[in-house]
Scaffold this motif. Structure first.
Motif, PDB file in Angstrom:
ATOM      1  N   ALA A  93       0.837  -1.195   0.000  1.00 35.51           N
ATOM      2  CA  ALA A  93       0.000   0.000   0.000  1.00 35.51           C
ATOM      3  C   ALA A  93       0.875   1.249   0.000  1.00 35.51           C
ATOM      4  CB  ALA A  93      -0.913   0.001   1.219  1.00 35.51           C
ATOM      5  N   VAL A  94       0.619   2.145  -0.944  1.00 32.01           N
ATOM      6  CA  VAL A  94       1.394   3.369  -1.116  1.00 32.01           C
ATOM      7  C   VAL A  94       0.442   4.547  -1.002  1.00 32.01           C
ATOM      8  CG1 VAL A  94       2.953   4.652  -2.637  1.00 32.01           C
ATOM      9  CG2 VAL A  94       2.940   2.133  -2.700  1.00 32.01           C
ATOM     10  N   GLY A  95       0.691   5.453  -0.061  1.00 34.69           N
ATOM     11  CA  GLY A  95      -0.217   6.574   0.126  1.00 34.69           C
ATOM     12  C   GLY A  95       0.509   7.892   0.288  1.00 34.69           C
ATOM     13  N   HIS A  96       0.007   8.918  -0.372  1.00 31.80           N
ATOM     14  CA  HIS A  96       0.558  10.266  -0.246  1.00 31.80           C
ATOM     15  C   HIS A  96      -0.385  11.140   0.566  1.00 31.80           C
ATOM     16  CE1 HIS A  96       0.889  14.532  -1.803  1.00 31.80           C
ATOM     17  NE2 HIS A  96       2.081  14.316  -1.262  1.00 31.80           N
ATOM     18  N   SER A  97       0.163  11.910   1.516  1.00 34.34           N
ATOM     19  CA  SER A  97      -0.597  12.892   2.275  1.00 34.34           C
ATOM     20  C   SER A  97      -1.760  12.219   2.997  1.00 34.34           C
ATOM     21  CB  SER A  97      -1.051  14.019   1.341  1.00 34.34           C
ATOM     22  OG  SER A  97      -1.574  15.100   2.058  1.00 34.34           O
ATOM     23  N   MET A  98      -3.001  12.615   2.712  1.00 36.27           N
ATOM     24  CA  MET A  98      -4.138  11.922   3.308  1.00 36.27           C
ATOM     25  C   MET A  98      -4.109  10.437   2.988  1.00 36.27           C
ATOM     26  SD  MET A  98      -8.262  12.601   2.807  1.00 36.27           S
ATOM     27  CE  MET A  98      -8.293  11.916   1.150  1.00 36.27           C
ATOM     28  N   GLY A  99      -3.626  10.099   1.804  1.00 39.33           N
ATOM     29  CA  GLY A  99      -3.502   8.693   1.442  1.00 39.33           C
ATOM     30  C   GLY A  99      -2.573   7.935   2.369  1.00 39.33           C
ATOM     31  N   GLY A 100      -1.586   8.637   2.956  1.00 40.36           N
ATOM     32  CA  GLY A 100      -0.727   7.996   3.947  1.00 40.36           C
ATOM     33  C   GLY A 100      -1.505   7.612   5.194  1.00 40.36           C
ATOM     34  N   GLN A 101      -2.471   8.458   5.572  1.00 39.40           N
ATOM     35  CA  GLN A 101      -3.375   8.085   6.659  1.00 39.40           C
ATOM     36  C   GLN A 101      -4.225   6.886   6.263  1.00 39.40           C
ATOM     37  OE1 GLN A 101      -6.049  10.301   8.999  1.00 39.40           O
ATOM     38  NE2 GLN A 101      -4.750  12.109   9.199  1.00 39.40           N
ATOM     39  N   VAL A 102      -4.790   6.929   5.070  1.00 45.50           N
ATOM     40  CA  VAL A 102      -5.721   5.884   4.636  1.00 45.50           C
ATOM     41  C   VAL A 102      -5.027   4.520   4.624  1.00 45.50           C
ATOM     42  CG1 VAL A 102      -7.140   5.069   2.722  1.00 45.50           C
ATOM     43  CG2 VAL A 102      -7.153   7.492   3.324  1.00 45.50           C
ATOM     44  N   VAL A 103      -3.832   4.443   4.045  1.00 47.29           N
ATOM     45  CA  VAL A 103      -3.170   3.139   3.971  1.00 47.29           C
ATOM     46  C   VAL A 103      -2.682   2.692   5.341  1.00 47.29           C
ATOM     47  CG1 VAL A 103      -2.577   3.381   1.537  1.00 47.29           C
ATOM     48  CG2 VAL A 103      -0.934   4.134   3.278  1.00 47.29           C
ATOM     49  N   SER A 104      -2.355   3.639   6.231  1.00 45.60           N
ATOM     50  CA  SER A 104      -1.972   3.260   7.590  1.00 45.60           C
ATOM     51  C   SER A 104      -3.168   2.688   8.344  1.00 45.60           C
ATOM     52  CB  SER A 104      -1.393   4.464   8.342  1.00 45.60           C
ATOM     53  OG  SER A 104      -0.136   4.840   7.797  1.00 45.60           O
ATOM     54  N   ILE A 105      -4.339   3.283   8.153  1.00 41.62           N
ATOM     55  CA  ILE A 105      -5.554   2.737   8.769  1.00 41.62           C
ATOM     56  C   ILE A 105      -5.845   1.349   8.217  1.00 41.62           C
ATOM     57  CG2 ILE A 105      -8.048   3.047   8.973  1.00 41.62           C
ATOM     58  CD1 ILE A 105      -7.465   6.123   8.954  1.00 41.62           C
ATOM     59  N   LEU A 106      -5.692   1.182   6.907  1.00 37.10           N
ATOM     60  CA  LEU A 106      -5.876  -0.141   6.311  1.00 37.10           C
ATOM     61  C   LEU A 106      -4.932  -1.154   6.936  1.00 37.10           C
ATOM     62  CD1 LEU A 106      -7.307  -1.776   4.015  1.00 37.10           C
ATOM     63  CD2 LEU A 106      -5.353  -1.160   2.556  1.00 37.10           C
ATOM     64  N   ALA A 107      -3.675  -0.748   7.153  1.00 38.98           N
ATOM     65  CA  ALA A 107      -2.680  -1.661   7.723  1.00 38.98           C
ATOM     66  C   ALA A 107      -2.976  -2.002   9.180  1.00 38.98           C
ATOM     67  CB  ALA A 107      -1.288  -1.051   7.607  1.00 38.98           C
ATOM     68  N   VAL A 108      -3.514  -1.054   9.932  1.00 41.42           N
ATOM     69  CA  VAL A 108      -3.824  -1.305  11.345  1.00 41.42           C
ATOM     70  C   VAL A 108      -5.088  -2.135  11.490  1.00 41.42           C
ATOM     71  CG1 VAL A 108      -4.538  -0.201  13.509  1.00 41.42           C
ATOM     72  CG2 VAL A 108      -2.595   0.712  12.223  1.00 41.42           C
ATOM     73  N   GLU A 109      -6.128  -1.767  10.760  1.00 46.61           N
ATOM     74  CA  GLU A 109      -7.419  -2.422  10.923  1.00 46.61           C
ATOM     75  C   GLU A 109      -7.522  -3.745  10.167  1.00 46.61           C
ATOM     76  OE1 GLU A 109      -9.267  -1.221  13.175  1.00 46.61           O
ATOM     77  OE2 GLU A 109      -8.220   0.708  13.376  1.00 46.61           O
ATOM     78  N   HIS A 110      -6.717  -3.902   9.135  1.00 47.04           N
ATOM     79  CA  HIS A 110      -6.721  -5.144   8.339  1.00 47.04           C
ATOM     80  C   HIS A 110      -5.271  -5.569   8.107  1.00 47.04           C
ATOM     81  CE1 HIS A 110     -11.024  -4.600   7.571  1.00 47.04           C
ATOM     82  NE2 HIS A 110     -10.743  -3.319   7.363  1.00 47.04           N
ATOM     83  N   PRO A 111      -4.565  -5.966   9.151  1.00 47.91           N
ATOM     84  CA  PRO A 111      -3.122  -6.193   9.057  1.00 47.91           C
ATOM     85  C   PRO A 111      -2.715  -7.271   8.063  1.00 47.91           C
ATOM     86  CG  PRO A 111      -3.986  -6.989  11.152  1.00 47.91           C
ATOM     87  CD  PRO A 111      -5.078  -6.188  10.517  1.00 47.91           C
ATOM     88  N   ASP A 112      -3.550  -8.257   7.835  1.00 45.10           N
ATOM     89  CA  ASP A 112      -3.196  -9.302   6.875  1.00 45.10           C
ATOM     90  C   ASP A 112      -3.274  -8.820   5.435  1.00 45.10           C
ATOM     91  OD1 ASP A 112      -2.804 -11.074   8.957  1.00 45.10           O
ATOM     92  OD2 ASP A 112      -4.819 -11.927   8.833  1.00 45.10           O
ATOM     93  N   ARG A 113      -3.905  -7.678   5.233  1.00 46.50           N
ATOM     94  CA  ARG A 113      -4.107  -7.157   3.885  1.00 46.50           C
ATOM     95  C   ARG A 113      -2.866  -6.428   3.354  1.00 46.50           C
ATOM     96  NH1 ARG A 113      -7.990  -8.623   0.408  1.00 46.50           N
ATOM     97  NH2 ARG A 113      -9.838  -7.865   1.497  1.00 46.50           N
ATOM     98  N   VAL A 114      -2.029  -5.895   4.242  1.00 44.67           N
ATOM     99  CA  VAL A 114      -0.925  -5.028   3.820  1.00 44.67           C
ATOM    100  C   VAL A 114       0.407  -5.723   4.101  1.00 44.67           C
ATOM    101  CG1 VAL A 114       0.162  -2.776   4.089  1.00 44.67           C
ATOM    102  CG2 VAL A 114      -2.331  -2.982   4.257  1.00 44.67           C
ATOM    103  N   ARG A 115       1.104  -6.089   3.033  1.00 43.81           N
ATOM    104  CA  ARG A 115       2.417  -6.735   3.163  1.00 43.81           C
ATOM    105  C   ARG A 115       3.492  -5.730   3.528  1.00 43.81           C
ATOM    106  NH1 ARG A 115       6.734  -7.973   3.960  1.00 43.81           N
ATOM    107  NH2 ARG A 115       8.079  -9.540   3.001  1.00 43.81           N
ATOM    108  N   ALA A 116       3.414  -4.552   2.942  1.00 46.99           N
ATOM    109  CA  ALA A 116       4.363  -3.475   3.221  1.00 46.99           C
ATOM    110  C   ALA A 116       3.675  -2.160   2.892  1.00 46.99           C
ATOM    111  CB  ALA A 116       5.649  -3.634   2.404  1.00 46.99           C
ATOM    112  N   LEU A 117       4.200  -1.070   3.456  1.00 50.70           N
ATOM    113  CA  LEU A 117       3.525   0.223   3.346  1.00 50.70           C
ATOM    114  C   LEU A 117       4.548   1.297   2.996  1.00 50.70           C
ATOM    115  CD1 LEU A 117       0.857   1.501   5.836  1.00 50.70           C
ATOM    116  CD2 LEU A 117       2.656   3.034   5.067  1.00 50.70           C
ATOM    117  N   VAL A 118       4.181   2.146   2.041  1.00 51.60           N
ATOM    118  CA  VAL A 118       4.997   3.306   1.673  1.00 51.60           C
ATOM    119  C   VAL A 118       4.174   4.555   1.941  1.00 51.60           C
ATOM    120  CG1 VAL A 118       6.278   4.484  -0.149  1.00 51.60           C
ATOM    121  CG2 VAL A 118       6.201   1.967  -0.105  1.00 51.60           C
ATOM    122  N   ALA A 119       4.696   5.443   2.788  1.00 51.84           N
ATOM    123  CA  ALA A 119       4.006   6.690   3.137  1.00 51.84           C
ATOM    124  C   ALA A 119       4.815   7.862   2.607  1.00 51.84           C
ATOM    125  CB  ALA A 119       3.841   6.797   4.649  1.00 51.84           C
TER     126      ALA A 119
END
Length: 268
Positions: A93-119
């Protein structure tokens, strides 16, 4: 067809390009823009052997514009539902600005869904001295000239490093936005109950991420702050001091090179 109906009258626009054996890249734009923001990067990422999914978040671009619920948390749930529809178990999951919040929420609430995260210069970690200005900004977004207020906020996102075409592109996107979406999303990022954009709420929530994180900042102070939160091995913080908030649009080739190198080291 590049639309997915995910329930509650929400239709999400997305593009799906390239192919690869690993988890696809899920590209998530920032506040007041849309997935065209990734036009600088998609071809290079697919050429590197990646499947790339770029979405328009609810309220933005070609996706549905609901009257309520235009918040990072609901946007993250939309992404989770979209990935279910596409039968994709896991993403980078790669998120810019607000998208960085969105993908971080995805990673916290659905941890199996996100293998790695770029903010990318993410919309969190705001200090109180900056946050004191948010009520006035929100008042402007609810006022008689919401797009002018949004444009004034967006001026913070650029500097001398930002090409004129990038400035113009974002201004045009902002003026095409529904005002209530701009206001709701901004409030949900920073001032609503449960918002994670301002410290210390940022610290508490982001510490719950359980995947490797690559975080790219323009501000060395915020880069140093997030470095203290990243406990998962192979996480990394990079600072491109002198860049603006639009850092990945100003330095697209360098961004792709950095992300690809980090993913290779993760063996993703």
């Amino acid at each position: 067809m590049p639309y997915a109906d995910i329930g509650d009258d929400i239709r999400i626009f997305y593009t799906d390009d390239g192919s690869g054996d690993g988890p696809p890249l899920l590209l998530v734009h920032g506040w007041g823009t849309d997935s065209h923001q990734w036009s600088w990067h998609i071809d290079a990422l697919t050429a590197a052997g990646r499947r790339v999914i770029a979405v328009d978040l609810r309220g933005h671009g070609y996706s549905s514009v609901p009257e309520t619920g235009n918040t990072p948390r609901m946007m993250a749930e939309d992404l989770n539902a979209l990935l279910d529809r596409l039968d994709i178990p896991q993403v980078i999951a790669v998120g810019h600005s607000m998208g960085g919040q969105v993908v971080s929420i995805l990673a916290v609430e659905h941890p199996d869904r996100v293998r790695a995260l770029v903010a990318l210069d993410p919309g969190y970690g705001i200090t109180d001295d900056i946050a004191q200005g948010f009520p006035g900004m929100i008042e402007g977004l609810h006022g008689e000239r919401p797009h002018a207020a949004a444009e004034a906020i967006d001026e913070w996102c650029t500097n001398a490093a930002t090409p004129a075409v990038v400035r113009r592109w974002h201004k045009r996107r902002l003026y095409g936005m529904a005002p209530h979406v701009l206001a709701q999303a901004f409030e949900a990022m920073f001032t609503d109950p449960g918002a994670i954009g301002v410290r210390p709420a940022s610290d508490d929530y982001l510490a719950r991420r359980r995947c490797p994180v690559l975080s790219i900042w323009a501000d060395p102070r915020r880069a140093s702050w997030e470095a203290g939160l990243l406990k998962v091995p192979k996480s990394k913080v990079v600072c491109w001091e002198g860049s603006s908030h639009r850092l990945h649009e100003e330095r697209p080739a360098e961004f792709v090179h950095l992300v690809e190198g980090w993913l290779r080291r993760l063996r993703v």
